[in-house]
Design an enzyme around this catalytic site. Structure first.
Site, PDB file in Angstrom:
ATOM      1  N   ASP A   1       9.823  -7.946 -15.996  1.00 49.39           N
ATOM      2  CA  ASP A   1       8.366  -8.083 -15.913  1.00 49.39           C
ATOM      3  C   ASP A   1       7.855  -8.618 -17.254  1.00 49.39           C
ATOM      4  O   ASP A   1       7.801  -7.880 -18.208  1.00 49.39           O
ATOM      5  CB  ASP A   1       7.695  -6.761 -15.528  1.00 49.39           C
ATOM      6  CG  ASP A   1       8.258  -5.542 -16.271  1.00 49.39           C
ATOM      7  OD1 ASP A   1       9.385  -5.592 -16.802  1.00 49.39           O
ATOM      8  OD2 ASP A   1       7.555  -4.523 -16.305  1.00 49.39           O
TER       9      ASP A   1
ATOM     10  N   GLU B   1      13.242  -4.823 -29.313  1.00 48.86           N
ATOM     11  CA  GLU B   1      13.572  -4.834 -27.881  1.00 48.86           C
ATOM     12  C   GLU B   1      14.041  -6.199 -27.404  1.00 48.86           C
ATOM     13  O   GLU B   1      14.764  -6.306 -26.417  1.00 48.86           O
ATOM     14  CB  GLU B   1      12.371  -4.382 -27.046  1.00 48.86           C
ATOM     15  CG  GLU B   1      11.167  -5.303 -27.157  1.00 48.86           C
ATOM     16  CD  GLU B   1      10.117  -5.036 -26.087  1.00 48.86           C
ATOM     17  OE1 GLU B   1      10.405  -4.335 -25.113  1.00 48.86           O
ATOM     18  OE2 GLU B   1       9.002  -5.554 -26.235  1.00 48.86           O
TER      19      GLU B   1
END
Length: 580
Positions: A332, A534
């Site tokens: 996403d 991340e």
């Protein structure tokens, strides 16, 4: 009994015990939310009106906890003075929050893992370079910073928290991701096993199994508002890795029936699709499907803005369903799910049959069959061996593209997903290149054909996904975080491991080259920022990734795990430089 009655009972039996037929893409179920989440969404909306969009993170507000019961909190909230646009004076908002609510994350307790030692015995024996070893030990030490347990007050008063009670310790990704996440946990477990933290790794799997026991699937993360979706199903893979290191048969026995239960979630009802191939053979495959048709609570104000130009009613609900479904995919967001790459509202993830999801479920089926054999359950072993062979055939038939030597997502065209059976057509394959096109190589079954594996390796080399700092997620620079130029640790790891599993010497060389580039970019960014990130920009060594709907996060669970796993596999020679 008459023949008519016999027919009636026969069809009633079929109705009662047959899997639910997949509904049309936007008429599926909606998992109810809790009264607390509904209230926190009101608070979230008011906070946006009051504070403005700059640096506003909607997730913060649905992570708050109540200090007293909901009714008195809502009554006090309703008494706040409001302007016509719904905002309240900043001072009044802060006073209300401080009096009635606890901070996000305060219902989680830092938990020193009992199995952590500063330098585990036998840690990274192939790492000869002292600079690399020193950094690897710093990454290893981050497990302490990211270890949590749910506070006792959550168990005592679950109605005051969106955080779900879990039985044991776990490791969070970091920053705004305060709770345990599903697919992140696989690479966290892999890293913990390198760090010899076997009990912590096992504890994570037990927490996730507890969610399967309660819900029938693993929630995307352990919050009440995440009950409307799962994430890529890698729980069986976590348990297999823990078993390989510990030989813990008790864990396997406990997990087996729950893994069968999770498998049912992914293979019936809304997730199940039947496709007839070019030879007339029917294949059952799986898709993502969020059980939600409203703005996602964790991103509600963002979703409302994204949908602001759509007409009110079913069109918006369809778009919200796609947002939730894409969040279930873990990707996403990405052009991978969009009919028009320039228009975010054309997300159509319920119409995509993803190759990687079906590879993960094949892995689950193989793992279940293996666990069943271990525990002496021959009937389950035979059933899942047959199921895995059927999915292996489906992946080769539905997704494989011989011209590109890649496995491609398959689209159900024109939103016509209501049919019981779809007829396969080659032009329904998505010919765009994504890192996910190479994920089946991660499953050992796909490496049994050495010539095919070599073709896939060559296709990867020619794909334009390989860059100075790792493997790009796609070739489309859309501004979405699961697109170019971002690279993500899980994709690096699965592609590298897939190349290794091929057994080809040249594939191992390519795998090591990708791993070295990834390690270097992680190290360069760490030296520059003092943090693990991340995602990274693969165009340049040490460059941090961007895009998406939130500020890039640090911590970071799966990045730490992949770096440690790469260093365990490949080591680092004394004379190989670490800097870019």
């Amino acid at each position: 009994m008459s023949h008519q009655n016999l027919f009636f009972f026969f069809f009633f039996f079929l109705f009662l015990f047959s899997p639910t037929i997949s509904p049309c893409p936007d008429s599926g179920p909606v998992e109810p939310t809790t009264p607390l989440v509904s209230f926190l969404l009101r608070l979230q909306s008011t906070a946006l009106q009051t504070l403005g969009p700059a640096n506003f993170d909607p997730k913060l507000y649905v992570d708050l906890r109540l200090k007293s019961n909901l009714s008195s909190t809502e009554a006090a909230f309703d008494k706040l003075p409001r302007s016509p646009n719904g905002s309240v004076p900043v001072r009044d908002l802060y006073r209300f929050v401080n009096r009635y609510l606890g901070g996000a994350g305060t219902d989680l307790v830092p938990a020193d893992p009992e199995d952590f030692v500063p330098e585990p015995e036998g840690f990274l024996p192939k790492v000869e370079n002292e600079e690399v070893r020193a950094w690897a030990l710093e990454v290893h030490s981050l497990w302490k910073n990211l270890s949590r347990r749910v506070s006792d007050e959550v168990r005592g008063r679950p109605d005051l928290h969106t955080l779900l009670p879990l039985p044991g310790r776990f490791v969070v990704p970091g920053s705004r991701f305060r709770e345990v996440y599903y697919w992140d946990s696989y690479w966290i477990v892999r890293g913990l096993l390198v760090s010899k933290m076997y009990q912590t790794a096992k504890s994570i799997t037990l927490n996730l199994l507890s969610l399967v026991k309660k819900y029938g699937y693993v929630l995307s993360a352990a919050r009440a508002y995440y009950a409307n979706k799962s994430q890529p199903p890698l729980l069986s893979s976590m348990i297999l890795e823990v078993y390989k290191k510990t030989g813990d048969l008790t864990l396997v026995k406990k997990a087996l029936p729950l893994l069968v239960k999770e498998h049912r979630y992914w293979n019936s009802g809304i997730h199940r699709v039947t496709i007839q191939d070019a030879t007339g053979h029917n294949h059952v495959v799986s898709r993502y499907y969020g059980m939600w048709n409203k703005p996602r609570p964790e991103s509600a104000t963002i979703d409302e803005e994204s949908a602001s130009k759509l007409p009110v009613g079913s069109i918006k609900e369809k778009f919200y369903r796609q947002l939730a479904t894409t969040a279930e995919s873990g990707w996403d967001f990405s052009t991978r799910w969009m009919r028009n790459h320039t228009d975010f509202t054309t997300l159509a993830t319920t119409s995509v049959i993803p190759v990687d999801l079906n590879a993960y479920i094949l892995k689950m089926e193989l793992d279940i069959a293996f666990f069943a054999r271990l525990t002496g359950d021959d009937s389950v072993a035979e059933r899942f061996s047959a199921v895995s062979q059927a999915r292996f055939a489906a992946i080769n038939s539905i997704f494989w593209n011989a011209k590109m030597s890649q496995w491609l997502d398959y689209w159900l065209i024109n939103n016509n997903t209501c049919k019981e059976t779809h007829v396969w057509e080659v032009h329904n394959q998505n010919g765009n290149i994504f890192a996910s096109n190479f994920i089946p190589l991660w499953i050992e079954l796909f490496n049994s054909d050495g010539a095919k594996a070599k073709k896939v390796m060559k296709s990867l080399q020619n794909s334009r996904l390989l860059h100075d700092a790792g493997v790009a997620t796609s070739l489309s620079n859309s501004g979405q975080q699961w697109d170019f130029p971002n690279g993500w640790a899980p994709l690096q790891h699965m592609i590298v491991e897939g190349l290794l599993k091929s057994g080809l010497r040249e594939a191992r060389t390519l795998a090591e080259d990708i791993a070295v580039r990834w390690i270097r970019t992680n190290y360069a960014a760490y030296k520059k920022t003092g943090a693990m990130h991340e995602k990274y920009n693969v165009e340049a060594c040490g460059k941090i990734g961007g895009g998406g709907e939130y500020v890039p996060q640090t911590g970071f669970g799966w990045t730490n795990g992949v770096v440690l796993a790469f260093l365990e596999e490949f080591g680092w020679p004394r004379d190989l430089k670490l800097d870019c």
